[in-house]
Design an enzyme around this catalytic site. Structure first.
Site, PDB file in Angstrom:
ATOM      1  N   GLN A 109       5.561  58.909  29.350  1.00  0.00           N
ATOM      2  CA  GLN A 109       3.925  59.464  29.571  1.00  0.00           C
ATOM      3  C   GLN A 109       3.870  59.359  30.972  1.00  0.00           C
ATOM      4  OE1 GLN A 109       0.608  58.327  27.135  1.00  0.00           O
ATOM      5  NE2 GLN A 109      -0.958  58.718  28.808  1.00  0.00           N
TER       6      GLN A 109
ATOM      7  N   CYS B 259       8.905  60.728  22.807  1.00  0.00           N
ATOM      8  CA  CYS B 259       9.337  59.526  23.682  1.00  0.00           C
ATOM      9  C   CYS B 259      10.660  59.622  23.839  1.00  0.00           C
ATOM     10  CB  CYS B 259       8.796  58.410  23.164  1.00  0.00           C
ATOM     11  SG  CYS B 259       9.307  56.600  23.894  1.00  0.00           S
ATOM     12  N   GLU B 260      11.519  59.260  25.031  1.00  0.00           N
ATOM     13  CA  GLU B 260      12.692  59.434  25.063  1.00  0.00           C
ATOM     14  C   GLU B 260      13.331  57.876  24.664  1.00  0.00           C
ATOM     15  OE1 GLU B 260      13.497  58.226  29.791  1.00  0.00           O
ATOM     16  OE2 GLU B 260      13.237  60.309  29.352  1.00  0.00           O
ATOM     17  N   HIS B 261      12.731  56.951  24.504  1.00  0.00           N
ATOM     18  CA  HIS B 261      13.079  55.515  24.103  1.00  0.00           C
ATOM     19  C   HIS B 261      13.424  55.543  22.659  1.00  0.00           C
ATOM     20  CE1 HIS B 261      10.738  53.953  27.721  1.00  0.00           C
ATOM     21  NE2 HIS B 261      11.921  54.569  28.260  1.00  0.00           N
ATOM     22  N   HIS B 262      12.835  56.112  22.008  1.00  0.00           N
ATOM     23  CA  HIS B 262      12.884  56.202  20.443  1.00  0.00           C
ATOM     24  C   HIS B 262      13.116  57.354  19.865  1.00  0.00           C
ATOM     25  CE1 HIS B 262      10.879  52.322  21.511  1.00  0.00           C
ATOM     26  NE2 HIS B 262      11.739  51.727  20.817  1.00  0.00           N
TER      27      HIS B 262
ATOM     28  N   HIS C 174       1.099  57.067  20.755  1.00  0.00           N
ATOM     29  CA  HIS C 174       2.487  56.999  20.676  1.00  0.00           C
ATOM     30  C   HIS C 174       3.142  56.697  19.214  1.00  0.00           C
ATOM     31  CE1 HIS C 174       3.708  57.495  25.159  1.00  0.00           C
ATOM     32  NE2 HIS C 174       2.165  57.702  25.195  1.00  0.00           N
TER      33      HIS C 174
ATOM     34  N   CYS D  84       5.718  55.291  18.436  1.00  0.00           N
ATOM     35  CA  CYS D  84       6.422  54.292  18.938  1.00  0.00           C
ATOM     36  C   CYS D  84       5.558  53.067  18.936  1.00  0.00           C
ATOM     37  CB  CYS D  84       7.421  54.221  19.829  1.00  0.00           C
ATOM     38  SG  CYS D  84       6.712  54.593  21.484  1.00  0.00           S
TER      39      CYS D  84
END
Length: 201
Positions: free
Chosen positions: A126, A85-88, A154, A156
């Site tokens: 995703q 995941c590019e956020h976390h 996920h 996260c």
């Protein structure tokens, strides 16, 4: 561009210092290099052409066995994938189900998981991953329709915040004829049948 393992290792050492750890203690001495090696694998799809596995096609009408090639939907279920995941920068993993309605061309079934692998080996969300898979197949083949269903867990979501350990995320991406609600429903029923069979086994 190749992943810069040396830089990742140096940054991992800084991260360990930033959380109050000693990167020189025995248990952590090799951690920066291990993280660099893992990230080189996780992000090996950055800059790679995801359409390349689809470049070798088979003609439906003039192929080696035209009487055996499909006239209806081709579906590959339960393609395992993992991404980050590019956020976390936490992993997510699950299964992809891909269906397409061939035009004049089909590809070897092994090509479709390769497309998933390349696109998943990048910082991702995703929703975008499913759209990219669908666009790559639709843009590389003369498919009359494409449907991509991703079902993933996920970290996260499961390991931070509300920690919903049993939650998975499902996304659907459709192109062409398989964007039609009726045709899409028929293919989704096949995906559902696969999931039900897996749960029963």
């Amino acid at each position: 561009m190749a992943v810069d393992r040396e830089r990742i290792a140096a940054l991992t050492r800084e991260l360990l210092l930033a959380v109050g750890e000693d990167p020189d203690r025995p248990g952590l001495r090799q951690t920066p290099q291990r993280v660099a090696d893992a990230y080189a694998e996780f992000f090996s799809g950055v800059g790679v052409d995801a359409a390349e596995p689809l470049s070798h096609t088979i003609s439906v009408a003039h192929g080696p066995a035209p009487d055996t090639l499909p006239s209806g939907v081709v579906m590959l279920r339960d393609i395992r994938f993992r991404s980050v995941c590019e956020h976390h920068l936490l992993p997510f993993a699950g299964r992809a189900h891909i269906a397409y309605l061939p035009g004049e061309q089909v590809v070897g079934l092994g090509a479709l998981p390769k497309v998933v692998d390349v696109l998943a080996a990048r910082p991702q969300v995703q929703e975008r991953l499913g759209e990219q898979i669908a666009d790559t197949i639709a843009g590389s083949l003369d498919a009359r329709g494409v449907l991509v269903v991703l079902d993933a867990v996920h970290q996260c979501v499961t390991m931070r915040g509300g920690r919903q350990s049993d939650t998975s995320t499902v996304t659907v991406s459709a192109r062409g004829a398989l964007a039609d609600p009726v045709q899409r429903a028929e293919v989704m029923a096949l995906v559902g049948a696969a999931s039900a069979g897996e749960a029963a086994s």
